[in-house]
Each structure stands twice: as structure tokens, then as C-alpha cells.
Scaffold this motif. Structure first.
Motif, PDB file in Angstrom:
ATOM      1  N   ASP A  12       0.834  -1.207   0.000  1.00 35.06           N
ATOM      2  CA  ASP A  12       0.000   0.000   0.000  1.00 35.06           C
ATOM      3  C   ASP A  12       0.865   1.252   0.000  1.00 35.06           C
ATOM      4  N   ALA A  14       2.793   2.287  -2.281  1.00 35.84           N
ATOM      5  CA  ALA A  14       4.066   2.161  -3.011  1.00 35.84           C
ATOM      6  C   ALA A  14       4.087   3.040  -4.264  1.00 35.84           C
ATOM      7  N   GLY A  15       2.900   3.425  -4.726  1.00 36.26           N
ATOM      8  CA  GLY A  15       2.828   4.287  -5.912  1.00 36.26           C
ATOM      9  C   GLY A  15       2.302   3.585  -7.154  1.00 36.26           C
ATOM     10  N   LYS A  16       1.614   2.444  -6.961  1.00 31.79           N
ATOM     11  CA  LYS A  16       1.146   1.650  -8.107  1.00 31.79           C
ATOM     12  C   LYS A  16       0.193   2.421  -9.009  1.00 31.79           C
ATOM     13  N   SER A  17      -0.804   3.101  -8.399  1.00 34.44           N
ATOM     14  CA  SER A  17      -1.789   3.808  -9.235  1.00 34.44           C
ATOM     15  C   SER A  17      -1.105   4.919 -10.015  1.00 34.44           C
ATOM     16  N   SER A  18      -0.190   5.645  -9.366  1.00 34.62           N
ATOM     17  CA  SER A  18       0.505   6.744 -10.051  1.00 34.62           C
ATOM     18  C   SER A  18       1.334   6.198 -11.215  1.00 34.62           C
ATOM     19  N   ARG A  50     -15.011  -6.713  -5.294  1.00 35.95           N
ATOM     20  CA  ARG A  50     -14.021  -5.834  -4.641  1.00 35.95           C
ATOM     21  C   ARG A  50     -14.656  -5.150  -3.438  1.00 35.95           C
ATOM     22  N   ARG A  96      -2.005  -4.446 -10.058  1.00 32.64           N
ATOM     23  CA  ARG A  96      -2.129  -5.694  -9.293  1.00 32.64           C
ATOM     24  C   ARG A  96      -2.657  -6.856 -10.148  1.00 32.64           C
ATOM     25  N   THR A 101      -2.016 -11.651  -4.437  1.00 29.19           N
ATOM     26  CA  THR A 101      -2.616 -12.673  -3.567  1.00 29.19           C
ATOM     27  C   THR A 101      -1.523 -13.531  -2.920  1.00 29.19           C
ATOM     28  N   TYR A 104      -0.034 -10.916  -0.225  1.00 28.46           N
ATOM     29  CA  TYR A 104      -0.903 -10.523   0.902  1.00 28.46           C
ATOM     30  C   TYR A 104      -1.503 -11.731   1.625  1.00 28.46           C
ATOM     31  N   GLN A 105      -2.167 -12.613   0.836  1.00 33.07           N
ATOM     32  CA  GLN A 105      -2.852 -13.730   1.504  1.00 33.07           C
ATOM     33  C   GLN A 105      -1.855 -14.848   1.836  1.00 33.07           C
ATOM     34  N   LYS A 146      -0.134   7.216   2.737  1.00 32.71           N
ATOM     35  CA  LYS A 146      -1.586   7.014   2.764  1.00 32.71           C
ATOM     36  C   LYS A 146      -2.252   7.678   3.963  1.00 32.71           C
ATOM     37  N   GLU A 155      -6.379  -2.793   4.610  1.00 30.26           N
ATOM     38  CA  GLU A 155      -5.357  -1.782   4.921  1.00 30.26           C
ATOM     39  C   GLU A 155      -5.194  -1.496   6.408  1.00 30.26           C
ATOM     40  N   ARG A 186      12.124   6.565  -4.047  1.00 30.19           N
ATOM     41  CA  ARG A 186      12.637   7.743  -4.751  1.00 30.19           C
ATOM     42  C   ARG A 186      11.467   8.504  -5.386  1.00 30.19           C
TER      43      ARG A 186
HETATM   44  N1  Z5A Z   1      -5.381  -7.033  -2.147  1.00 33.91           N
HETATM   45  C1  Z5A Z   1      -5.072  -8.244  -1.578  1.00 33.91           C
HETATM   46  O1  Z5A Z   1      -4.962  -8.345  -0.352  1.00 33.91           O
HETATM   47  N2  Z5A Z   1      -4.898  -9.332  -2.384  1.00 33.91           N
HETATM   48  C2  Z5A Z   1      -5.042  -9.268  -3.734  1.00 33.91           C
HETATM   49  O2  Z5A Z   1      -4.896 -10.289  -4.414  1.00 33.91           O
HETATM   50  C3  Z5A Z   1      -5.359  -7.990  -4.311  1.00 33.91           C
HETATM   51  C4  Z5A Z   1      -5.521  -6.908  -3.490  1.00 33.91           C
HETATM   52  C5  Z5A Z   1      -5.530  -7.893  -5.805  1.00 33.91           C
HETATM   53  C6  Z5A Z   1      -6.861  -2.745  -2.339  1.00 33.91           C
HETATM   54  O3  Z5A Z   1      -5.847  -2.676  -3.309  1.00 33.91           O
HETATM   55  C7  Z5A Z   1      -6.505  -3.739  -1.284  1.00 33.91           C
HETATM   56  O4  Z5A Z   1      -6.616  -5.058  -1.793  1.00 33.91           O
HETATM   57  C8  Z5A Z   1      -5.090  -3.604  -0.817  1.00 33.91           C
HETATM   58  C9  Z5A Z   1      -4.412  -4.942  -1.119  1.00 33.91           C
HETATM   59  C10 Z5A Z   1      -5.574  -5.865  -1.268  1.00 33.91           C
HETATM   60  N3  Z5A Z   1      -5.210  -3.383   0.585  1.00 33.91           N
HETATM   61  N4  Z5A Z   1      -4.376  -3.486   1.419  1.00 33.91           N
HETATM   62  N5  Z5A Z   1      -3.743  -3.551   2.282  1.00 33.91           N
HETATM   63  P1  Z5A Z   1      -5.598  -1.328  -4.079  1.00 33.91           P
HETATM   64  O5  Z5A Z   1      -4.490  -1.615  -5.051  1.00 33.91           O
HETATM   65  O6  Z5A Z   1      -6.875  -0.839  -4.627  1.00 33.91           O
HETATM   66  O7  Z5A Z   1      -5.168  -0.303  -2.930  1.00 33.91           O
HETATM   67  P2  Z5A Z   1      -3.742   0.037  -2.386  1.00 33.91           P
HETATM   68  O8  Z5A Z   1      -2.709  -0.994  -2.455  1.00 33.91           O
HETATM   69  O9  Z5A Z   1      -3.988   0.530  -1.026  1.00 33.91           O
HETATM   70  O10 Z5A Z   1      -3.252   1.093  -3.429  1.00 33.91           O
HETATM   71  P3  Z5A Z   1      -3.225   2.602  -3.266  1.00 33.91           P
HETATM   72  O11 Z5A Z   1      -3.696   3.157  -2.009  1.00 33.91           O
HETATM   73  O12 Z5A Z   1      -3.970   3.079  -4.456  1.00 33.91           O
HETATM   74  O13 Z5A Z   1      -1.680   2.881  -3.264  1.00 33.91           O
HETATM   75  P4  Z5A Z   1      -0.703   2.937  -4.509  1.00 33.91           P
HETATM   76  O14 Z5A Z   1      -1.486   2.744  -5.769  1.00 33.91           O
HETATM   77  O15 Z5A Z   1       0.413   2.030  -4.311  1.00 33.91           O
HETATM   78  O16 Z5A Z   1      -0.139   4.385  -4.433  1.00 33.91           O
HETATM   79  P5  Z5A Z   1      -0.643   5.738  -5.200  1.00 33.91           P
HETATM   80  O17 Z5A Z   1      -2.163   5.886  -5.041  1.00 33.91           O
HETATM   81  O18 Z5A Z   1      -0.065   5.825  -6.531  1.00 33.91           O
HETATM   82  O19 Z5A Z   1       0.100   6.772  -4.271  1.00 33.91           O
HETATM   83  C11 Z5A Z   1      -0.255   6.987  -2.922  1.00 33.91           C
HETATM   84  C12 Z5A Z   1       0.212   8.414  -2.534  1.00 33.91           C
HETATM   85  O20 Z5A Z   1       1.631   8.470  -2.624  1.00 33.91           O
HETATM   86  C13 Z5A Z   1      -0.330   9.499  -3.463  1.00 33.91           C
HETATM   87  O21 Z5A Z   1      -0.531  10.657  -2.714  1.00 33.91           O
HETATM   88  C14 Z5A Z   1       0.813   9.703  -4.463  1.00 33.91           C
HETATM   89  O22 Z5A Z   1       0.836  11.002  -4.987  1.00 33.91           O
HETATM   90  C15 Z5A Z   1       2.024   9.458  -3.576  1.00 33.91           C
HETATM   91  N6  Z5A Z   1       3.188   8.891  -4.320  1.00 33.91           N
HETATM   92  C16 Z5A Z   1       3.164   7.962  -5.285  1.00 33.91           C
HETATM   93  N7  Z5A Z   1       4.425   7.694  -5.706  1.00 33.91           N
HETATM   94  C17 Z5A Z   1       5.249   8.469  -4.978  1.00 33.91           C
HETATM   95  C18 Z5A Z   1       6.667   8.637  -4.938  1.00 33.91           C
HETATM   96  N8  Z5A Z   1       7.492   7.925  -5.736  1.00 33.91           N
HETATM   97  N9  Z5A Z   1       7.178   9.502  -4.049  1.00 33.91           N
HETATM   98  C19 Z5A Z   1       6.364  10.201  -3.218  1.00 33.91           C
HETATM   99  N10 Z5A Z   1       5.012  10.106  -3.208  1.00 33.91           N
HETATM  100  C20 Z5A Z   1       4.454   9.241  -4.078  1.00 33.91           C
END
Ligand code: Z5A
Length: 207
Positions: A12, A14-18, A50, A96, A101, A104-105, A146, A155, A186
């Protein structure tokens, strides 16, 4: 020719969506037809699953229940969208996939990884991503990114759960050549530069 399948993985925050968002634009700018999706979710039924998987509830959700719900959604997404798109020659980019899976699982909750690979095999056979970018950040950094956001049911697990999840991801990165480890503590620009460079010497070199 079958399209290429790329996934973005990591704990969570890590920046996957970005990264997925930026990668979609990058591949499109290279003239590639890309279908971008996410997990859990990606089809009408998979999005409903979901919602059911991640919502907070009083009832304890067993790890095996979580596994079956996640794979049920994946079976829909894979068979309804991912495989047909790849067969059409479209590239598929997913935020993802099954590695989540396993991490996490399997790593986090301790479900047998052999069992998880067996179920994955039933759902998508031997079709695994051609390239997986594992965005790796320390747990505290991911949680910090987050902070202030609403957290789903998975989460709110403790830091040990996320550490085991991260360790399992790192184990897979050592085991499977398709997984490229990216230090995502980074800046996003630097992270993307590394990913584009890797793509240019791997999947894009034959386009
Ligand atoms: N889950 C599971 O358990 N098993 C499975 O098989 C699957 C999922 C498929 C929802 O997933 C939950 O489902 C998740 C794993 C589980 N829950 N937990 N724990 P999800 O992918 O929908 O949600 P998430 O993992 O929590 O993703 P997220 O919140 O969207 O985080 P992200 O995509 O990795 O990060 P982001 O949204 O791109 O960035 C988060 C913030 O950081 C945002 O403000 C960005 O601007 C910032 N950011 C991004 N990159 C950087 C860098 N490089 N530097 C600084 N700041 C950054």
C-alpha cells in the motif's frame, strides 16, 4: 501476435496507481494499443466482489474466504477482458494481479502459497505477466503516503502483516525473472525513468 501483459505490484502506498497512470500514457505515446485495468475489480461483477472483499464488517473474514473472493473476481476479469484483449494484440496493463494474492494472503496471512499457485493455475493457466514492476518501499513510507486517507478492511492490518507481505514480494522478485524490483522510495520521476528504460530494452525492443 499476442499483446504483452504488464503488471504493477507493491504494498500500500508504493505508488502503483501513479505509475500505472503514467505507464498508460507512455505506452500510448509509443503507438501501442493499451487496455488498463486494476485488481480487485475490472468488470461489473469483479467490482462488486471488490466492494464486498474490502468493506469493513463486524464478521471476521477468513483468509481463505478472501482468497476465494479475490480469485473469483480475477477469473471474471481474466477471462472476460484480459485474455481476449491479449489475443486481439492489445497490450494489457494491470494495477495488481495474482502476485498480490501470493504476497498478501500467502505472505501476510499465511495461506499456503502452493495452494495459491494451484488456484492461479486454474484461473489463468500458465499465462502470467510478461513483465511485473514491483514497487518497493519501506512499510512506514507506504503508510505515511496514505495517512489521512480512508483505509479499507485489508489496509487496517498491523505493520507485521505488511512486513510479511513485503518480504513475500521480495522473495518472488528473487525467484521470477519477469519481476523487476524498483526502489520506489525515490521520486516518481526517477521511478518512471527506470521503468521506461527497462521497457525499452525488454518488451519495446521488438515493437
Ligand atoms: N489485495 C489483496 O490483499 N490481495 C489481492 O490479491 C489484491 C488486493 C488484488 C486494495 O488494493 C486492497 O486489496 C489492498 C491490497 C488488497 N489493501 N491493502 N492492504 P488497491 O491496489 O486498490 O489499494 P492500495 O494498495 O492501497 O493502493 P493505493 O492506495 O492506491 O496505493 P498505490 O497505488 O500504491 O499508491 P498511489 O495511489 O499511486 O500513491 C499513494 C500516494 O503516494 C499518493 O498521494 C501519491 O501522490 C504518492 N506517491 C506515489 N508515488 C510516490 C513517490 N514515488 N514519491 C512520493 N510520493 C508518491
Amino acid at each position: 501476435m499476442r499483446g504483452k501483459f504488464i503488471t504493477v505490484e507493491g504494498i500500500d502506498g508504493a505508488g502503483k496507481s501513479s505509475v500505472t497512470f503514467a505507464l498508460h500514457s507512455y505506452l500510448t505515446s509509443c503507438g501501442i494499443d493499451v487496455f488498463t485495468t486494476r485488481e480487485p475489480g475490472g468488470t461489473e461483477l469483479a467490482e462488486e466482489l471488490r466492494e464486498a472483499t474490502l468493506k469493513h464488517r463486524k464478521e471476521k473474514v477468513l483468509p481463505i474466504t478472501e482468497v476465494l473472493m479475490l480469485f473469483a473476481g480475477r477469473a471474471q476479469l481474466f477471462n472476460e477482458r484480459i485474455r481476449p484483449e491479449l489475443e486481439r494484440g492489445t497490450w494489457v496493463l494491470s494495477d495488481r494481479f495474482s502476485d498480490s494474492t501470493i504476497a498478501y494472503q500467502g505472505g501476510g496471512h499465511g495461506v499456503s502459497t502452493k495452494f495459491l499457485f494451484d488456484v492461479a493455475n486454474q484461473v489463468h493457466g500458465d499465462l502470467w505477466p510478461d513483465r511485473t514492476y514491483l514497487l518497493d518501499v519501506p512499510i512506514e513510507e507506504g503508510l505515511k503516503r496514505k495517512s489521512g486517507l480512508q483505509l479499507d478492511r485489508i489496509e487496517i492490518q498491523d505493520a507485521d502483516f505488511f512486513q510479511r507481505t513485503r518480504d513475500e514480494y521480495l522473495r518472488m522478485a528473487r525467484k521470477f525473472e519477469r519481476i523487476t524490483l524498483i526502489d520506489s522510495s525515490r521520486s516518481l520521476d526517477v521511478v518512471l525513468k527506470d521503468i521506461y528504460a527497462d521497457l525499452e530494452t525488454s518488451l519495446l525492443s521488438n515493437v
